[in-house]
Design a protein around this motif. Sequence first.
Motif, PDB file in Angstrom:
ATOM      1  N   ARG A  18      40.157  51.173  25.270  1.00 37.67           N
ATOM      2  CA  ARG A  18      39.912  50.271  26.390  1.00 37.67           C
ATOM      3  C   ARG A  18      40.487  50.819  27.688  1.00 37.67           C
ATOM      4  O   ARG A  18      39.862  50.757  28.738  1.00 37.67           O
ATOM      5  N   ASN A  72      38.014  50.836  33.410  1.00 31.32           N
ATOM      6  CA  ASN A  72      37.700  49.596  32.740  1.00 31.32           C
ATOM      7  C   ASN A  72      36.320  49.836  32.142  1.00 31.32           C
ATOM      8  O   ASN A  72      35.346  50.008  32.869  1.00 31.32           O
ATOM      9  N   ARG A  73      36.226  49.869  30.818  1.00 31.76           N
ATOM     10  CA  ARG A  73      34.987  50.317  30.187  1.00 31.76           C
ATOM     11  C   ARG A  73      33.787  49.460  30.577  1.00 31.76           C
ATOM     12  O   ARG A  73      32.697  49.981  30.826  1.00 31.76           O
TER      13      ARG A  73
END
Length: 287
Positions: free
Chosen positions: A34, A104-105
């Motif tokens: 993440r 931030n994926r």
Amino acid sequence: MDVGVGAGQAAAGGATYGLITAGAIVTVLHCLSRYQVHDYADRDASIGLAGSLMAVVAAVTLVAAAGRIGGRLPGLRRPQWHVFVPLLLVPMAVVPLVLGAERNRVEAALLWGGAAVTVHVLLAYAPVGRSWRRWVSATLVLPCAAATLTTWGCQHRWRAQKFQAVGLPLIVPEVPGYQLTGTWAGRYSIRTALRGPSGRRLYGVVEAASVRYGGCGPGSDRRWRVSSAGDGLERAMSCLRDGTMLTLIPGGGSAGIADVLPHVRLREVDASVLADLPDEPAMSEPD
């Protein structure tokens, strides 16, 4: 062919190619952790680089296949330029996020996926007419530039989110004469580095209270307990809330910490305060 109909078909064809490239980017990002944590357990660089290569091959293959069987849509009948878009955009999106940049994926996937769709749609408009071709050539670089600048602009906020994601109190030790110089958001701890007079160093580690240094359950107000570890350096532990603790550790070559303990004040800060400071290389979590 009517220009309006041709433009509409080109948009549909470009969107199809765009979803292929966006899917490649999303797939690679989904395989990453993440948040980026540069330590012994970090495999994101190898996953990201190898995943990008495989995603590029898959996307180029699918784009070529879609162009071959695409039927009437003008955007699908001319895939020759579209196959180069995954070659460019997939590494542009993924490589910086695994080789040092914060991420931030979800937001990165939306940002770069949207850029991919936009580039393909603009590229599909090029064969429709000369006026379209001139307009496309002038604006094709804009989605890539916008995605790059937005990624850069989000770095501080994404770094702050990384500290929040650890799930520990964001506590900074304050000592007169010492300056906070670095921070680290790990997988199970939050670490801070302070520099004092004559280069003296102190490190603060917030983590869940271990069994060895127990007694930090809910409601505990126990403060500093000094002990020596196997390396001979003194450490001072203090209970925080929710069964967590802060450990003060002197840097290599620094004197003990008993003299500074009476002056230490623990301050809870916002994640943005920790994000303001760079990663401290000496603060990575032990193997």
